[in-house]
Design an enzyme around this catalytic site. Sequence first.
Site, PDB file in Angstrom:
ATOM      1  N   HIS A   1     101.197 109.215   1.327  1.00 58.40           N
ATOM      2  CA  HIS A   1     100.869 110.464   2.004  1.00 58.40           C
ATOM      3  C   HIS A   1     100.061 110.178   3.279  1.00 58.40           C
ATOM      4  O   HIS A   1     100.424 110.637   4.372  1.00 58.40           O
ATOM      5  CB  HIS A   1     100.070 111.358   1.045  1.00 58.40           C
ATOM      6  CG  HIS A   1      99.712 112.688   1.616  1.00 58.40           C
ATOM      7  ND1 HIS A   1     100.471 113.818   1.423  1.00 58.40           N
ATOM      8  CD2 HIS A   1      98.678 113.083   2.396  1.00 58.40           C
ATOM      9  CE1 HIS A   1      99.926 114.842   2.052  1.00 58.40           C
ATOM     10  NE2 HIS A   1      98.819 114.421   2.649  1.00 58.40           N
ATOM     11  N   GLU A   2      99.004 109.395   3.138  1.00 55.83           N
ATOM     12  CA  GLU A   2      98.163 109.108   4.299  1.00 55.83           C
ATOM     13  C   GLU A   2      98.888 108.221   5.299  1.00 55.83           C
ATOM     14  O   GLU A   2      98.660 108.321   6.509  1.00 55.83           O
ATOM     15  CB  GLU A   2      96.828 108.494   3.867  1.00 55.83           C
ATOM     16  CG  GLU A   2      96.013 109.343   2.885  1.00 55.83           C
ATOM     17  CD  GLU A   2      95.778 110.788   3.326  1.00 55.83           C
ATOM     18  OE1 GLU A   2      95.811 111.064   4.543  1.00 55.83           O
ATOM     19  OE2 GLU A   2      95.584 111.659   2.449  1.00 55.83           O
TER      20      GLU A   2
ATOM     21  N   GLU B   1     101.361 117.504   8.384  1.00 58.69           N
ATOM     22  CA  GLU B   1     101.611 117.490   6.944  1.00 58.69           C
ATOM     23  C   GLU B   1     103.089 117.238   6.641  1.00 58.69           C
ATOM     24  O   GLU B   1     103.418 116.662   5.597  1.00 58.69           O
ATOM     25  CB  GLU B   1     101.143 118.811   6.338  1.00 58.69           C
ATOM     26  CG  GLU B   1     100.839 118.746   4.873  1.00 58.69           C
ATOM     27  CD  GLU B   1      99.732 117.763   4.510  1.00 58.69           C
ATOM     28  OE1 GLU B   1      98.912 117.381   5.384  1.00 58.69           O
ATOM     29  OE2 GLU B   1      99.708 117.346   3.348  1.00 58.69           O
TER      30      GLU B   1
ATOM     31  N   HIS C   1     100.752 110.482   7.578  1.00 60.59           N
ATOM     32  CA  HIS C   1      99.872 110.987   8.650  1.00 60.59           C
ATOM     33  C   HIS C   1      99.637 109.911   9.715  1.00 60.59           C
ATOM     34  O   HIS C   1      99.715 110.173  10.913  1.00 60.59           O
ATOM     35  CB  HIS C   1      98.508 111.386   8.070  1.00 60.59           C
ATOM     36  CG  HIS C   1      98.505 112.702   7.344  1.00 60.59           C
ATOM     37  ND1 HIS C   1      98.920 113.869   7.938  1.00 60.59           N
ATOM     38  CD2 HIS C   1      98.104 113.033   6.086  1.00 60.59           C
ATOM     39  CE1 HIS C   1      98.782 114.879   7.063  1.00 60.59           C
ATOM     40  NE2 HIS C   1      98.293 114.396   5.931  1.00 60.59           N
TER      41      HIS C   1
END
Lengths: 489, 489
Positions: free
Chosen positions: A256-257, A284, A260
């Site tokens: 997830h990070e 996101e 980003h």
Amino acid sequence: MTFDLVLDHLRQTSLLLQIAETSHWDQETVMPEKGASLRAEQIGALAATIHTRQSDPQVMEWISALNEAELTPFDRCNVDEARRQYDKATRIPKSLAEASAKAASEGQVLWTEARKQNDYAVFAPALKRNVALKREEAACLTDGDGGLYDSLLDSFEPGAETAEVEPLLESLRPALVSLRERIQEKPAPTALSGSFPESDQLDLARFVAETMGYDFKAGRLDISVHPFSSGTVSDARITTRIDEADIQDCLFSTMHEVGHALYTQGAAHPYLPAGDYCSMGVHESQSRFWENQIGRSQPFAEWFFPSLKTRFDTLNLRGPEELYAAVNHVQTGFVRTEADEVHYNLHILLRFELELELIDGSLETEDLEAAWNMRFERDFGKAPPDARLGVLQDVHWSAGLFGYFPTYSLGNIYSACLDEAMRADLPDRDAMVRAGETAPILDWLRERVHSRGRLLAPQDLIAEATGKAPSTRPLIDYLETKFGALYDL
Amino acid sequence: MTFDLVLDHLRQTSLLLQIAETSHWDQETVMPEKGASLRAEQIGALAATIHTRQSDPQVMEWISALNEAELTPFDRCNVDEARRQYDKATRIPKSLAEASAKAASEGQVLWTEARKQNDYAVFAPALKRNVALKREEAACLTDGDGGLYDSLLDSFEPGAETAEVEPLLESLRPALVSLRERIQEKPAPTALSGSFPESDQLDLARFVAETMGYDFKAGRLDISVHPFSSGTVSDARITTRIDEADIQDCLFSTMHEVGHALYTQGAAHPYLPAGDYCSMGVHESQSRFWENQIGRSQPFAEWFFPSLKTRFDTLNLRGPEELYAAVNHVQTGFVRTEADEVHYNLHILLRFELELELIDGSLETEDLEAAWNMRFERDFGKAPPDARLGVLQDVHWSAGLFGYFPTYSLGNIYSACLDEAMRADLPDRDAMVRAGETAPILDWLRERVHSRGRLLAPQDLIAEATGKAPSTRPLIDYLETKFGALYDL
């Protein structure tokens, strides 16, 4: 030339904002515990300085002397951003901006302590102060043509309006509820289990991040209570967290990070706002894309299984199919960041409606834990066993982030739109993922999203990237197809 | 009340300076390599902001409205510091301050690269720029009543003058040369050897730091190319470096930085300049005291030997006496930070005379490596084998620190003065150290040095703490006594 003065002003402000971000990263990862209260004062002092810069009337004078029609779209966007910063900064008094920054920093300290004690009451006074300050800020920002919440949402999703976002997100609910009900009648897959030492998890997380294209020479991976990403194109850092009994938290938080950070590392410009990210919803979409459309896909499980099995011989699963099923196990849990794709947006809807009420004043912070638990039971069928698994699980409100949660669901909607368009452009994408070759995927995103900065409004950026106006249809199709096959619906 | 405005101004400025320090710590310890050039710009932007604050004429107006006679000595000192900051900031143009900060940051990147390549030429252009900018700065600061170097020295040792410091330091030379010549005729002790894995060294370094009273809840220990300490009373961080073949570098670097950090952790005030450290010479007296008067003492060796032997079973030494002899082996080496107490000040004298000439313009940076090597051979009897062991060994010049080196020798002089006075006050100090009980030692320093801030000039602080005006006599006595016994002179 006055335009150069405007650019230089924006550049200096961005550099100070970047320093504030490093200071925040430091606080969350490496700062010794006694440093907390002085750090809050440091961040407050820097915020005050930035506020003074952003509210400098000289910049508006320079801008009024410009012939904006002569500027490139990139430069016009920078001028718009300078105006936007000025507008926001002059509407919010310096003392309020400073108090908010300080309260946010102190709020996070109390939130961490409250989580340690598993006691919402420890955090409640800090939250009360954060909400009061946010309402004050929102009142300064609104022209009377929108509610308080609108002006907060606008900070994260420029131009978005509650009246549009609320029905859009609500429209997901029937499809999600239907899907969830059909899945609940089916047998559960074998759950992933084993013993996963911290250093081996970090090692594997680094390997996955590198495979997805994350550049460690322009970033780093650390541990924090709540995973986050921060930084700039040349120093985009991510954090994760470790549970030695459950590797999924670390792995999917990392992906997830990474999503980003790939957006950040692909930014069009290191310090001019026009080259920065488009909106939090678009940000996101990148994190969710790498976490879900890639990380929780069948071909990824095929590529990944041998690496996992080699490192952790206590792993119970026997092959990629079991791994694919396990990481997509649809199960009603308490924690948003551990939620499956079917439940995830229900988690967001809960927070969205609660923060709408906190900001419009119809819900008091004293009643938040009870409200959370009651509505959680309404939506998910059971109440959280404690505050840590309930109202204390997210960092956002402690940091004064209101209006941020709906951007998660916007991100899911956008990521499904991008996924559909990318599959049409890259018909052999599954084979690429199966081989651990993700460069063409990253290139596609770099070209259509990362390098585009904030020249377009979020929905226009997605429309240009995909050839269609964004809607919830691709997300619902994606979920129905994926979970229909997985659960034999 | 205008005095509150002055205090608030000083406080905000200190907080921004602290953020700059965190940013620098980050750069030296955890920043990914691609972050370097943007970091230099960030630090430049923050330096410009701080410069604007320090040169704000409003503050001088507030001060002129004060009745200073009514203030406490602490508050009067703060007003003096505000005036001093203003004077320095208005004499140095903002553009020059910004260029210096940026050049210093970039200089350190090139210095690191030059060390990697072991090639002075990689670093030389950055040094040339640093020297030119420092000369410009010094010219702005001088009133014509002192040389360029005086105004640089004053930044680190307020009120010190080259004309006094140069003969003072030079007066050490005959005593050091005589001592060294007598020792060189004696047999060398058994050298410490063994294999020392990084993680075990760090673990032991942490244990030693804690024993000396360093508070890890208000600090942390990391690794960097050149060890340093930084931060504030509640967040005073130190770094060390590791050589797995030689544990002494890590251990004594740690004790040295612990000495600095104990001073910082004992500061009288977290952000008012009157509560900050007195001078770099006094700061250095603290680092050298813990490194040498404690860390290289016979009772410390007795306390420490079992911890060392337990952790490293490959250690060749058989007992505390051999350890004491080994860590005090007087030997002509190339590296300042590894030098024994007899050679150390000769290293400083070399750098001091070279930087005097760089700043007065009689030595060009292009000729620095040759000058270093030639004079090193003159003073130490042999030339360094390469740049890394020669002119590239110290971080200072790369960071634009000129006028700093002499404060090391002032620190040695002061630490010996403090040591003599403390022994009179704590006659059983050796027994305390032998038992690992250092609290009374730290308390003595806290009361007489750490808590005193900068209300007194450095020499007056030492005079009050010891009851005598500082001189080189205690240092020479200490060295003669210690090494006379060790080498049976």
